[in-house]
Design a protein around this motif. Sequence first.
Motif, short mmCIF file in Angstrom:
data_model
loop_
_atom_site.label_atom_id
_atom_site.label_comp_id
_atom_site.label_asym_id
_atom_site.label_seq_id
_atom_site.Cartn_x
_atom_site.Cartn_y
_atom_site.Cartn_z
N HIS B 17 0.83 -1.20 0.00
CA HIS B 17 0.00 0.00 0.00
C HIS B 17 0.87 1.25 0.00
N VAL B 18 1.90 1.21 0.80
CA VAL B 18 2.80 2.37 0.86
C VAL B 18 3.42 2.63 -0.50
N GLU B 19 3.93 1.57 -1.11
CA GLU B 19 4.60 1.75 -2.40
C GLU B 19 3.62 2.23 -3.48
N SER B 20 2.44 1.64 -3.50
CA SER B 20 1.49 2.03 -4.54
C SER B 20 1.06 3.48 -4.35
N THR B 21 0.91 3.87 -3.11
CA THR B 21 0.52 5.26 -2.85
C THR B 21 1.63 6.22 -3.25
N MET B 22 2.85 5.81 -2.98
CA MET B 22 3.98 6.66 -3.36
C MET B 22 4.04 6.83 -4.88
N ILE B 23 3.82 5.74 -5.58
CA ILE B 23 3.86 5.81 -7.04
C ILE B 23 2.78 6.76 -7.55
N GLU B 24 1.64 6.63 -6.96
CA GLU B 24 0.53 7.50 -7.36
C GLU B 24 0.82 8.96 -7.03
N LYS B 25 1.29 9.15 -5.84
CA LYS B 25 1.56 10.51 -5.39
C LYS B 25 2.65 11.16 -6.24
N LEU B 26 3.70 10.40 -6.48
CA LEU B 26 4.79 10.96 -7.29
C LEU B 26 4.30 11.28 -8.70
N GLY B 27 3.39 10.46 -9.20
CA GLY B 27 2.83 10.74 -10.52
C GLY B 27 2.12 12.09 -10.54
N THR B 28 1.44 12.37 -9.45
CA THR B 28 0.78 13.67 -9.34
C THR B 28 1.80 14.80 -9.30
N TYR B 29 2.81 14.59 -8.49
CA TYR B 29 3.84 15.62 -8.35
C TYR B 29 4.61 15.86 -9.66
N GLN B 37 14.54 19.47 -13.89
CA GLN B 37 15.48 18.60 -13.18
C GLN B 37 14.77 17.86 -12.05
N LEU B 38 13.91 18.57 -11.37
CA LEU B 38 13.15 17.93 -10.29
C LEU B 38 12.19 16.90 -10.86
N ARG B 39 11.62 17.23 -12.01
CA ARG B 39 10.70 16.27 -12.62
C ARG B 39 11.42 14.97 -12.94
N ALA B 40 12.61 15.09 -13.51
CA ALA B 40 13.38 13.88 -13.84
C ALA B 40 13.73 13.10 -12.57
N LEU B 41 14.07 13.84 -11.53
CA LEU B 41 14.40 13.18 -10.26
C LEU B 41 13.19 12.41 -9.72
N LEU B 42 12.05 13.06 -9.74
CA LEU B 42 10.84 12.41 -9.22
C LEU B 42 10.45 11.20 -10.07
N GLN B 43 10.71 11.29 -11.36
CA GLN B 43 10.44 10.12 -12.22
C GLN B 43 11.32 8.94 -11.83
N ASP B 44 12.58 9.24 -11.53
CA ASP B 44 13.48 8.17 -11.08
C ASP B 44 13.00 7.56 -9.76
N VAL B 45 12.59 8.45 -8.86
CA VAL B 45 12.13 7.97 -7.55
C VAL B 45 10.86 7.13 -7.73
N GLN B 46 9.99 7.59 -8.61
CA GLN B 46 8.77 6.84 -8.87
C GLN B 46 9.09 5.44 -9.42
N GLN B 47 10.05 5.39 -10.34
CA GLN B 47 10.44 4.08 -10.89
C GLN B 47 11.02 3.19 -9.81
N SER B 48 11.76 3.81 -8.91
CA SER B 48 12.32 3.04 -7.79
C SER B 48 11.21 2.40 -6.97
N HIS B 49 10.18 3.17 -6.71
CA HIS B 49 9.06 2.61 -5.92
C HIS B 49 8.27 1.59 -6.73
N GLN B 50 8.21 1.79 -8.02
CA GLN B 50 7.54 0.79 -8.85
C GLN B 50 8.29 -0.54 -8.79
N ARG B 51 9.62 -0.47 -8.83
CA ARG B 51 10.42 -1.71 -8.72
C ARG B 51 10.20 -2.36 -7.36
N SER B 52 10.15 -1.53 -6.32
CA SER B 52 9.90 -2.07 -4.98
C SER B 52 8.55 -2.77 -4.93
#
Lengths: 119, 328
Positions: B17-29, B37-52
């Motif tokens: 639940h935590v990971e799915s929410t993070m992915i969703e939230k990061l998508g919004t952000y 640059q921040l957008r690219a960073l957040l995309q990387d972070v989102q992918q990290s949570h998707q892998r998790s």
Amino acid sequence: MRPNPNSNRLSDKAICIDCLNNEKYITSVLNSHASESASPQLRQIYIDLNRSCHQNEERIFSFMQQRGWYQVQSADPQQVHQTRSEFQPVGTQQQVPGYQSPVGYGQPSGIPQSGHWRH
Amino acid sequence: MPNLTQKEVMDLSDQLHVESTMIEKLGTYINQVTDPQLRALLQDVQQSHQRSYDTLVNQVNMASQATGSIGQMAASSVGQGQAGISQNRGGGSVGGGYMMAGGNMGGNLPGPIPGVPGIYGGSGISSSGYGMGSGSGNLSGPIPSVPGIYGSSGISHSGSFGMGQSGYGMGGNLAGPIPGVPGIYGSGGQTSGFGSGSSSGFSGMGSWMGSGSGNLVGPIPGVPGMYGSGSPGFGQGGVSGGFGMGQSGYGMGSGSGNLAGPIPGVPGIYGSGGQTSGFGFSGSSGMSGMGGVSPGGVSGHLAGPIPGVPGIYGGGGQTSSFNQGRPY
């Protein structure tokens, strides 16, 4: 806190703060999961995920620092010196019989505050 | 993987639940940030949570195969801007189409402790695949002399499907800041949810309501900060589809970023980022479709600025709604 001119949405800084807080939270949760896993395989997975989360944390923190959104203060050299002097006598990991702790040992003073929270 | 303990299954479910929410939230952000640059960073972070997320789903699937009693959890729960669904397609169980994962009341905290600076309720996340996800990130209130971020990341989302289920979420509420406690209050309260109903031969009704994110009673004299500033409340839709007798879907996103009013001598940003959006969708075949109703309202309201209090008041309250009805 400066107003965001595009104030119908979160500012980039607010988003960074929130993301960083989330990563911090998740690392602590993952740490707990790892500690409470009976399965070695699952424990290792949580440790790996935790490492990944810490990397996210670091990248967000670095970004915020670059933008001047997360200022940290250097430790007072006097405090560093004091801490060093308090813990220097420990030469081995085990206390020998009759060992006397130096004054203040076990009740350290002047320990710098955790670097986690510097707002 | 050998059989999991009860605790391990609960932890896996929570973490998913935590990971799915993070992915969703990061998508919004990702859609909100202005800095590439921040957008690219957040995309990387989102992918990290998707892998998790994918890793954890694999563990659940492996465990379920070992037990032979649990169906497969779908790994397709999260996409950008979509709420997560935990779905269990009835592997070994008769009629087991759903995984009931009620993750209510996550991240709640009665209150911070005096003399304990930190993050309180910062990442309260509550989600559920069925029914209600409610009350995440709530915090009764900060304590004097405890600087920090309160209720900053309250997220609640829920999805429901089937007949007549509804989901709602409420996140990031905060009773109010305390004199002498600078900080960010209720800044990231976010509520998203969706409900969908589908059925064959009968009616399905989905309803969705996301409300009350980032609300804040009011700032306190002598407490500069950001109040209720960035609380989006949004929902992707009450969705209802099916055959038969008239389905309806509605979505309501309301009450984000509300603030009773600034206080004299308290400069800051008040209710500036309240954002509400929602849409409802309704479709049916074979009979009538009632039409979706989606009120999206009451965002960024503010009772009124106070003389001598510079700041931005209710600057960005935004409301959008969409509804669609498709009678057959």
